[in-house]
Design a protein around this motif. Structure first.
Motif: not given
Length: 780
Positions: A667-671, A681-683, A735-740
């Motif tokens: 993930v990008a810095y600053g996340s 963990r949830e994903s 994981m991609d869906r939860l990050f978005e």
């Protein structure tokens, strides 16, 4: 419990002795000191006033009545013993009255008669059941069809004939026993009549006078004796019935054996194997006899020296002590016994060679391999041999009887000599032991000679039958015999064991059927039986292959045994094959043995997911030479078995199908780091095929060049590699869906360029133009 019944003659003598003893020793009055209990006195009074029960002519008495009578007798014995014990306590210095002992013996004798009667009833029932069984067997034999083509063993026919002879002799002995039983029954009746006469006279005296306790006691004993003689009559009666039943059973058995012999006559086959077996038995007996002869000859010299030494010592002794005399007698007896033993063994060994010739001639005669003229010559020789055998048997019986008399004399000396010196008794005991061994040896030789005589009698009957004219049925039997001869035709022999046409056919058929049966049986074992016991597919397939090879090997050994081919025959051939296989088929044997090791050790099983030298796939089949592996692209690859033992193999599912897999994300810095861990963990836990135990592990792995790196470690059940890739893909999608949704950016590669402007930037256009010119020239 086994009850041994006495012989009729012994019981009759016992009854006579007791009756005579009673007449002599029974007093008119009992001593006053012997006071009977009240129960005994009252019983005597009742007996005196009651009438004697008449004797039944039959022996039909139930077991319940016998049991009741025995209980009554046991109570009476107890009462008498108690009275005797009381007398001993009151008069310790006086002897027990003879009348009390006599009454006790009468009661014990009566109890024994009842016990024998009970045992005879059981024996009678057994004989009746056996008679019914034998009769049924005779009836079945007679109604059975006689046109069957079954072939019977020649030796089986011989055995039946011996059984018939034995049963005929038994029938004759039973007839003698019946006569003795009838005589014993009549004697018992007379004794009972005399006992009843004395009882009636005593009762008449009681009726005419005032009877006291002593008179009633006397009458009670007379009635007890009468009761015993009555039971003895019943005993003789049931023994007579048992003998008659035994006679009927023996007659039926003789009939059965005759019917079987008649059915087998003309349908017997004397094979080479049977002949070899009989000759082997004869040779084994002859070998044992020769060993005995060698031992006897070796002992003869020593015994002769000991005898001469003991004789000279006795002659030169000034005082001939009993020990010296007995020592000389002992060595003389041992020398005589050894000389007789040597002589007998030499003659028996000579007759053993004659019996081998007889069996070979019987084989030739049974298989029609000898001419009529030759058979006629055998008749005269057979008469001479039978005469010699008969004379030798008689000689053995005479010598055995002589030694029995000698042993009786020696044992009588041991029993009657009270003042015998201590150094003499061992010498006499040694003589008794040697005589007993000699008698046993004579009996053994008599058995051998009798067996030889029976064989000669049978051979004589066969010779006489073969010289008779042939009938049509015998011609048919002759044709069958020819077929049998072809079937038993000996192609060759190994270790004196014939290999015939029939054996080869039977062995081949059995081997083919065995391979087919092994295939079916192992398949049923691996696909039906073992899975029911919870065994997995890989283990079941391994057991199936091992069972198939073992069954085929067993059937192969059985086939070789039927053909009479021992494994030693393949010793030379096996060495040649081993050399050829070692050089020309090394890889094949290597793979085959590796397959056996894999089936036994099971490092890989059917259904396991393996990785061997970069090849990923699932084990489909483990064969004798190679293993079939199926890849995820549905390609079936054949791998030699040795590869699984010589190379490193990764078995993903050897002991467990749980596999730990990992999904990485940046993930990008600053996340927000904590939120990223929670979403990762949830994903992972959101997927249904991810195992909750062990729990997933989320790691903040590293500060990357372009992103913050996270790893998700979790466990799944994986049977194929594609299955693991699919689950990891589903986790990444979640994981991609939860990050978005959380506005967290998945990092991508970034570069920051920094230009140093502290000095002027030099730009040389000539160099650039020169480089462009060079490139054009190269392109041209």
């Amino acid at each position: 419990m086994i009850i041994h019944c006495p012989q009729p003659a012994q019981v009759a003598k016992w009854i006579s002795f007791l009756s005579l003893l009673t007449l002599v020793t029974t007093p008119s009055q009992l001593p006053a000191q012997l006071k009977l209990p009240t129960t005994t006195a009252s019983h005597a009074s009742k007996v005196a006033t009651s009438k004697a029960a008449p004797l039944k002519d039959d022996s039909n008495i139930s077991p319940a009545e016998i049991t009741e009578s025995r209980h009554e007798i046991a109570a009476m014995i107890t009462r008498v013993q108690q009275a005797v014990q009381a007398f001993k306590q009151e008069n310790p210095d006086q002897p027990i009255p003879e009348s009390a002992d006599l009454e006790l013996e009468l009661l014990k004798w009566l109890d024994l008669l009842y016990a024998n009667h009970s045992a005879n009833l059981v024996r009678k029932g057994e004989l009746q059941a056996e008679l019914s069984r034998v009769r049924d067997e005779v009836d079945r034999m007679r109604i059975a069809p006689t046109g069957d083509r079954k072939r019977y063993s020649f030796l089986m026919l011989d055995t039946l004939r011996d059984q018939l002879n034995t049963e005929c002799h038994r029938l004759e002995s039973i007839e003698l026993e019946i006569e003795a039983a009838r005589s014993s029954h009549e004697t018992a009746k007379k004794q009972h009549s005399a006992s009843e006469s004395r009882r009636r006279l005593t009762r008449e005296s009681l009726d005419s006078t005032n009877a006291d306790d002593q008179m009633m006691r006397k009458y009670a004993m007379l009635k007890l004796r009468s009761r015993g003689t009555a039971e003895a009559v019943r005993q003789r009666q049931i023994e007579l019935e048992i003998n008659e039943l035994e006679h009927q059973v023996s007659e039926q058995k003789c009939t059965l054996y005759r019917d079987r012999i008649d059915r087998m006559r003309g349908s017997t086959v004397f094979t080479q194997k049977e002949l070899n077996a009989r000759i082997a038995i004869t040779e084994k007996a002859e070998s044992d006899l020769r060993q005995q002869l060698e031992i006897a000859l070796a002992n003869l010299t020593e015994l002769e020296q000991n005898y001469l030494l003991s004789t000279r010592t006795l002659e030169n002794a000034v005082n001939q002590t009993p020990a010296l005399v007995e020592t000389a007698n002992m060595w003389r007896l041992l020398r005589e016994l050894n000389q007789e033993h040597v002589s007998v063994l030499q003659r028996v060994i000579g007759h053993a060679g004659t019996m081998r010739i007889v069996w070979r001639r019987r084989f030739d005669l049974a298989n029609d391999q000898v001419a009529k003229t030759e058979i006629a010559k055998w008749t005269g020789e057979l008469e001479n041999v039978q005469s010699e055998i008969s004379q030798f048997e008689r000689l053995l019986e005479i010598r055995s009887d002589e030694r029995v008399g000698d042993m009786a004399t020696v044992r009588k000396r041991l029993l009657t000599s009270r003042n015998m010196p201590e150094d003499v008794r061992p010498l006499i005991e040694r003589q008794s032991e040697e005589l007993e061994q000699a008698i046993s040896a004579y009996n053994s030789q008599i058995v051998l000679i009798k067996s030889a005589g029976q064989t000669l009698d049978r051979f004589r009957q066969e010779v006489e039958q073969s010289l008779d004219p042939k009938s049509a049925q015998e011609w048919i039997a002759r044709l069958q015999q020819v077929i049998t001869t072809c079937w038993n035709y000996e192609i060759t022999s190994v270790d004196d064991r014939p290999i015939t046409v029939g054996k080869i056919l039977w062995g081949t058929i059995l081997l083919l059927m065995g391979i087919y049966s092994a295939r079916i049986s192992s398949r049923i074992l691996g696909t039906r039986l073992l899975p029911r016991f919870g065994l997995n597919q890989g283990a079941a397939v391994a057991f199936q292959s091992i069972a198939f090879y073992m069954l085929v090997t067993c059937f192969g050994f059985i086939a070789l045994e039927i053909i009479n081919l021992p494994l030693t025959v393949f010793a030379f051939m096996g060495g040649a094959i081993a050399i050829g296989v070692g050089f020309g088929s090394q890889n094949v044997l290597n793979n085959f043995i590796s397959g056996l090791i894999m089936l036994a050790e099971r490092p890989v099983r059917v259904g396991d997911m393996v990785d061997i030298e970069g090849l990923n796939g699932v084990i489909e089949r483990i064969g004798a030479r190679s293993t079939r592996v199926k890849t995820g692209s549905n390609l079936e690859i054949i791998v030699p078995n040795s590869k699984f033992l010589e190379n490193n193999v990764t078995n993903w599912t050897l002991s467990d199908t749980r596999i730990r897999t990992v999904v990485r994300v940046g993930v990008a810095y600053g996340s927000p780091v904590e939120q990223v861990c929670r979403l990762v963990r949830e994903s992972v836990l959101d997927h249904a095929e991810v195992l909750k135990t062990p729990a997933p592990i989320i790691l903040f792995k590293d500060f990357g060049d372009n992103a913050l790196m996270f790893e998700a470690h979790f466990w799944i059940h994986m049977r194929t590699q594609m299955e693991g890739e699919r689950i990891a893909s589903d986790v990444r999608v979640t994981m991609d869906r939860l990050f978005e949704q959380a506005n967290i950016v998945v990092a991508f590669p970034q570069r920051d360029v920094h230009v140093d402007t502290s000095a002027p930037i030099e730009v040389n256009l000539r160099q650039i133009s020169d480089q462009l010119e060079i490139k054009r020239m190269k392109a041209a």
